[in-house]
Design a protein around this motif. Structure first.
Motif, mmCIF file in Angstrom:
data_model
loop_
_atom_site.group_PDB
_atom_site.id
_atom_site.type_symbol
_atom_site.label_atom_id
_atom_site.label_comp_id
_atom_site.label_asym_id
_atom_site.label_seq_id
_atom_site.Cartn_x
_atom_site.Cartn_y
_atom_site.Cartn_z
ATOM 1 N N LYS A 1 44.388 37.358 47.802
ATOM 2 C CA LYS A 1 43.182 37.217 46.989
ATOM 3 C C LYS A 1 41.951 37.628 47.799
ATOM 4 O O LYS A 1 41.027 38.253 47.274
ATOM 5 C CB LYS A 1 43.065 35.760 46.504
ATOM 6 N N LYS A 2 41.956 37.299 49.087
ATOM 7 C CA LYS A 2 40.840 37.647 49.957
ATOM 8 C C LYS A 2 40.673 39.165 50.039
ATOM 9 O O LYS A 2 39.561 39.685 49.883
ATOM 10 C CB LYS A 2 41.049 37.058 51.351
ATOM 11 N N ASP A 3 41.762 39.898 50.284
ATOM 12 C CA ASP A 3 41.688 41.356 50.370
ATOM 13 C C ASP A 3 41.259 41.966 49.042
ATOM 14 O O ASP A 3 40.458 42.901 49.005
ATOM 15 C CB ASP A 3 43.031 41.953 50.801
ATOM 16 N N TYR A 4 41.784 41.436 47.955
ATOM 17 C CA TYR A 4 41.410 41.899 46.613
ATOM 18 C C TYR A 4 39.910 41.707 46.378
ATOM 19 O O TYR A 4 39.215 42.623 45.927
ATOM 20 C CB TYR A 4 42.225 41.141 45.566
ATOM 21 N N THR A 5 39.403 40.544 46.712
ATOM 22 C CA THR A 5 37.989 40.229 46.495
ATOM 23 C C THR A 5 37.088 41.098 47.359
ATOM 24 O O THR A 5 36.059 41.598 46.884
ATOM 25 C CB THR A 5 37.726 38.738 46.754
ATOM 26 N N ILE A 6 37.469 41.295 48.610
ATOM 27 C CA ILE A 6 36.682 42.149 49.507
ATOM 28 C C ILE A 6 36.584 43.561 48.937
ATOM 29 O O ILE A 6 35.509 44.154 48.881
ATOM 30 C CB ILE A 6 37.291 42.174 50.924
#
Length: 67
Positions: free
Chosen positions: A22-27
């Motif tokens: 989710k972190k990579d997606y959001t970034i």
């Protein structure tokens, strides 16, 4: 003319390119959104290239060569 970008929060995908966390997606989503304000139109191939660079699979130099 506004450019549409395909986002899928459940599958963590942007333009059909899936992200592991989710972190990579959001970034990536936030980065692309900011760039789109400047006129950038992210294609599936470009999102995949940026993901590969972020994941360390490709060098940032390739992005400079393609720009």
């Amino acid at each position: 003319m506004a450019f549409q970008i395909e986002l899928n929060e459940q599958e963590l995908s942007i333009q059909g390119v899936q992200f592991q966390t989710k972190k990579d997606y959001t970034i990536m989503k936030n980065s692309l959104g900011s760039s789109m304000y400047e006129g950038f139109e992210p294609t599936k191939d470009m999102v995949q290239l940026l993901k590969d660079i972020h994941d360390g699979k490709k060098s940032r130099m390739i992005f400079l060569l393609l720009s």
